[in-house]
Design an enzyme around this catalytic site. Structure first.
Site, PDB file in Angstrom:
ATOM      1  N   ASP A  48     -28.086 -13.856  74.681  1.00  0.00           N
ATOM      2  CA  ASP A  48     -28.354 -14.049  73.255  1.00  0.00           C
ATOM      3  C   ASP A  48     -27.519 -15.249  72.795  1.00  0.00           C
ATOM      4  O   ASP A  48     -26.944 -15.969  73.616  1.00  0.00           O
ATOM      5  CB  ASP A  48     -28.048 -12.768  72.463  1.00  0.00           C
ATOM      6  CG  ASP A  48     -26.555 -12.521  72.330  1.00  0.00           C
ATOM      7  OD1 ASP A  48     -25.760 -13.200  73.036  1.00  0.00           O
ATOM      8  OD2 ASP A  48     -26.164 -11.683  71.502  1.00  0.00           O
ATOM      9  N   LYS A  50     -35.392 -10.496  76.884  1.00  0.00           N
ATOM     10  CA  LYS A  50     -34.035 -10.114  76.473  1.00  0.00           C
ATOM     11  C   LYS A  50     -34.003  -8.652  76.027  1.00  0.00           C
ATOM     12  O   LYS A  50     -33.166  -7.870  76.476  1.00  0.00           O
ATOM     13  CB  LYS A  50     -33.564 -11.035  75.341  1.00  0.00           C
ATOM     14  CG  LYS A  50     -32.158 -10.715  74.839  1.00  0.00           C
ATOM     15  CD  LYS A  50     -31.577 -11.887  74.072  1.00  0.00           C
ATOM     16  CE  LYS A  50     -32.144 -12.032  72.684  1.00  0.00           C
ATOM     17  NZ  LYS A  50     -31.665 -11.029  71.736  1.00  0.00           N
TER      18      LYS A  50
END
Ligand code: SF4
Length: 212
Positions: A140, A121
């Site tokens: 997220d 991420k």
């Protein structure tokens, strides 16, 4: 409406709602963005922005942070939470960037995820924001929640959701789409009481799991 058409409409509506897609993490360089993104794990951008000026003033370059004392770094970043682990990650990542990459953050997914404290991420955020490289949709907590409510995924695992979103959204939109969903999740489609009455996506959202 099928998911492809819905996704295209969502991209269009969010683009109109959030024309700016820059990171809310304050930074001037790619190194500063990487530091801020590592610190942002389970922490708000506002809180990260409170500590990065002091951190980067005391240790501006990767080589400076690599040789910083662990306890001093911990003190500066304490309010961001998990500060011992983050301080260790920052110092170790700084050492690798300094020694292996000549002080420059690598523009490469595999090289980024090899840095301590950097998962896929974080790597996607840095590649997208700093280098304009679409390495994937960043998932997220906000993106996961919104993708589910918007009926764009039935999954719960971030990697699976990322893969599903990447199949629905054109690659050229991946970076901006992630950023816009995050902004929308913070401002409108909040976790506890989504503000559907003022939401620009109201007409296309099936509101999966949201009480009517
Ligand atoms: S309509 Fe409601 S559930 Fe759907 S995206 Fe907007 S705020 Fe979220």
């Amino acid at each position: 409406m099928d998911p492809n058409r819905r996704a295209a409409r969502i991209v269009e509506l969010l683009s109109g709602e959030y024309p700016e897609t820059g990171s809310e993490l304050v930074h001037r360089t790619t190194w500063e963005l990487l530091v801020a993104t590592i610190l942002s794990a389970q922490c708000t951008d506002i809180r990260v922005n409170q500590v990065t000026p002091e951190l980067l003033k005391r240790w501006p370059r990767p080589a400076d942070l690599a040789s910083a004392e662990q306890h001093e770094v911990e003190e500066v970043i304490r309010v961001t939470g998990m500060f011992r682990r983050k301080a260790s990650s920052l110092r170790a990542a700084a050492k690798i960037v300094s020694e292996k990459h000549s002080g420059e953050v690598p523009a490469d997914l595999e090289a980024l995820v090899a840095l301590p404290g950097v998962g896929r991420k974080t790597a996607k955020v840095v590649l997208g924001q700093a280098f304009g490289i679409s390495a994937g949709v960043v998932v997220d907590t906000h993106v996961r929640r919104l993708a589910q409510r918007l009926g764009l995924t039935r999954g719960d695992d971030p990697e699976r959701i990322a893969t599903e979103l990447e199949s629905l959204i054109p690659r050229t939109e991946w970076i901006a789409f992630s950023t816009r969903l995050i902004l929308h999740g913070r401002r409108v489609c909040v976790a506890r009481s989504p503000r559907c009455d003022v939401c620009v996506l109201d007409g296309v959202c099936p509101r999966v799991g949201v009480p009517r």
